[in-house]
Design an enzyme around this catalytic site. Structure first.
Site, PDB file in Angstrom:
ATOM      1  N   GLU A 206      62.868 -20.037  44.455  1.00  0.00           N
ATOM      2  CA  GLU A 206      63.730 -18.935  44.884  1.00  0.00           C
ATOM      3  C   GLU A 206      65.164 -19.107  44.393  1.00  0.00           C
ATOM      4  O   GLU A 206      66.092 -18.507  44.924  1.00  0.00           O
ATOM      5  CB  GLU A 206      63.701 -18.805  46.415  1.00  0.00           C
ATOM      6  CG  GLU A 206      62.301 -18.473  46.923  1.00  0.00           C
ATOM      7  CD  GLU A 206      62.265 -17.999  48.370  1.00  0.00           C
ATOM      8  OE1 GLU A 206      63.318 -17.964  49.022  1.00  0.00           O
ATOM      9  OE2 GLU A 206      61.166 -17.672  48.826  1.00  0.00           O
ATOM     10  N   LYS A 341      57.424  -8.843  55.757  1.00  0.00           N
ATOM     11  CA  LYS A 341      57.047  -8.884  54.346  1.00  0.00           C
ATOM     12  C   LYS A 341      56.037  -7.769  54.094  1.00  0.00           C
ATOM     13  O   LYS A 341      54.935  -7.787  54.665  1.00  0.00           O
ATOM     14  CB  LYS A 341      56.408 -10.228  54.006  1.00  0.00           C
ATOM     15  CG  LYS A 341      57.384 -11.417  54.016  1.00  0.00           C
ATOM     16  CD  LYS A 341      56.611 -12.724  53.958  1.00  0.00           C
ATOM     17  CE  LYS A 341      57.490 -13.924  53.621  1.00  0.00           C
ATOM     18  NZ  LYS A 341      56.756 -15.198  53.815  1.00  0.00           N
TER      19      LYS A 341
HETATM   20  P1  PGA Z   1      56.392 -17.415  50.372  1.00  0.00           P
HETATM   21  O1  PGA Z   1      57.674 -18.005  51.088  1.00  0.00           O
HETATM   22  O2  PGA Z   1      56.765 -16.133  49.742  1.00  0.00           O
HETATM   23  O3  PGA Z   1      55.997 -18.475  49.393  1.00  0.00           O
HETATM   24  O4  PGA Z   1      55.365 -17.224  51.457  1.00  0.00           O
HETATM   25  C1  PGA Z   1      58.569 -17.231  51.831  1.00  0.00           C
HETATM   26  C2  PGA Z   1      58.629 -17.672  53.273  1.00  0.00           C
HETATM   27  O5  PGA Z   1      57.833 -18.528  53.702  1.00  0.00           O
HETATM   28  O6  PGA Z   1      59.437 -17.169  54.031  1.00  0.00           O
HETATM   29 ZN    ZN Z   2      58.525 -18.417  55.884  1.00  0.00          ZN
END
Ligand code: PGA
Ligand code: ZN
Length: 422
Positions: A206, A341
């Site tokens: 990230e 998400k």
């Molecule tokens: P991921 O990580 O997109 O790899 O799931 C993001 C998070 O855990 O907040």
């Molecule tokens: Zn997370």
């Protein structure tokens, strides 16, 4: 109404295939959207479907599944009213026919869902955030407070640190742009300090630093030091957040959390003590997934131990942007916030329902990117439109992250929106 639909394979920020959709309306309005992909994916997420053809992208391709979804979805969506997002998403779910979208895949379905919303925004000549706000009547839009990754471990880095994310929260900022500037200062200071300490400044997935620390305490101390270096007040102007991503550390066979940094496999009760001590020893204002997605008991105990204190407790894998799981959390008194998400849920409408459920049960919302992202900035508009309050995008490095941070700058420039400083 929808005139045509096109699904294609593109690459995400890890160079892995992902799905992009184009939805074209009769009047020529073209909506395009791409979906992200996680590394620390939870068990209860909408299913991400891949081709599994080892001759292409090590089985990770999405060419075939995109073509298959297009062939099934296009005839059913032709002539559909793009302004009726509810109906489009209901049709998408109905065509797939499985609760977790495993037949056509949550990835092509979400791409179409988001592309339809963008086409509708263009058709109605509105910025995306304003169009999306129209889908949530009575909700006041606002600019979100960013929660920004500075250091990475876990599944997002190839070395060191058991916990996945060490972030900063510029809660004392007066505006979104000031928050962003503070974050950038802290991020740069962290790089300089890591170099001075002799650690590498390699970037994780990230865009955060991956210095190869072993222990969480090293990362937390570096953050405190970096904030102090900028002259900002630790804990007041800028505080710390962590994402343990504990489902990645948990073994359901042993019922233990494996922490290499302290060289021990912890029981749930020991883990509870460990994370509680960290939260009390450092200026931490938010903690995400301190326990496994199925380990509800320590979640309950942790939440009640910190009730009344200024610690936000966020469920990511635990809730998986799923209204039913969030409802369970509310009834059981678990966590105080939910990570949002889109691709955990699978459709825009489903995601908006989860945010409504969060509002109804008094939970805070943090709109979040995934570790595998694209240049699509949809979530910036989503966070504004829903008055989410907070957004988690990753570090202020790499264009798949900056596309969202910069979109928020543009929206701020439009004026009139408050900065939800929470
Ligand atoms: P991921 O990580 O997109 O790899 O799931 C993001 C998070 O855990 O907040
Ligand atoms: Zn997370």
């Amino acid at each position: 109404s929808i005139a045509s639909l096109k699904l294609r394979q593109i690459l995400d920020s890890r160079g892995r295939p992902t799905v992009e959709a184009d939805v074209l309306l009769n009047d020529g309005s073209l909506g395009r959207a791409a979906v992200p992909s996680g590394a620390s994916t939870g068990k209860y997420e909408a299913h991400e479907l891949r081709d599994g053809d080892l001759n292409h992208y090590e089985g990770q391709g999405v060419q075939r599944i995109a073509a298959a979804a297009q062939a099934e979805l296009q005839p059913r969506l032709l002539g559909a009213e793009a302004l009726d997002q509810n109906r489009i998403d209901a049709v998408l779910r109905e065509i797939d026919g499985t609760p977790n979208l495993q037949r056509l895949g949550g990835n092509p379905i979400l791409a179409v869902s988001l592309a339809a919303a963008r086409a509708a925004a263009i058709h109605t000549r509105q910025p995306l955030h304003r169009y999306l706000n129209g889908l949530v009547p009575g909700v006041a839009p606002s600019l979100p407070l960013p929660m920004t990754n500075i250091l990475s471990g876990g599944a997002h880095a190839r070395q060191g640190m058991d916990f996945q994310d060490f972030l900063v929260v510029p809660a004392g900022a007066e505006s979104y742009s000031q928050a962003l500037e503070w974050i950038s200062q802290v991020r740069s200071a962290a790089t300089r300090l890591a170099v001075r300490e002799g650690f590498t400044t390699l970037l994780a997935d990230e865009g955060g630093l991956s210095p190869g620390y072993e222990r969480s305490e090293q990362a937390l101390s570096l953050l405190v030091w970096a904030i102090e270096t900028t002259g900002l007040r630790v804990g007041e102007d800028v505080s710390i957040a962590i994402d343990v991503a504990a489902s990645q550390l948990f073994s359901s066979n042993s019922g233990r959390y494996s922490l290499r940094g302290i060289g021990a496999d912890l029981t749930s009760q020991q883990m509870l003590i460990h994370v509680s001590e960290l939260c009390r020893s450092y200026p931490i204002s938010s903690i995400e997934d301190p326990f496994d997605q199925d380990d509800w008991e320590p979640w309950r105990q942790f939440t009640s131990a910190f009730r009344g204190e200024r610690l936000q407790i966020v469920g990511d894998d635990l809730f998986a942007t799923n209204a039913e799981r969030l409802g369970t959390g509310g009834r059981e008194g678990v966590a105080s916030a939910v990570l949002i998400k889109l691709n955990q849920n699978g459709t825009l409408t489903g995601t908006l329902e989860v945010m409504e459920c969060a509002r109804a049960q008094g939970y805070a919302t943090v709109v979040s990117a995934r570790s595998g992202e694209t240049e699509d900035s949809f979530i910036a508009d989503l966070a504004v439109a829903t008055g989410a309050g907070q957004i988690k995008i990753g570090s202020v490095r790499n264009s798949e992250r900056l596309s969202k941070y910069n979109q928020l700058l543009r929206i701020e420039e439009e004026g009139a929106l408050p900065f939800r400083n929470k």
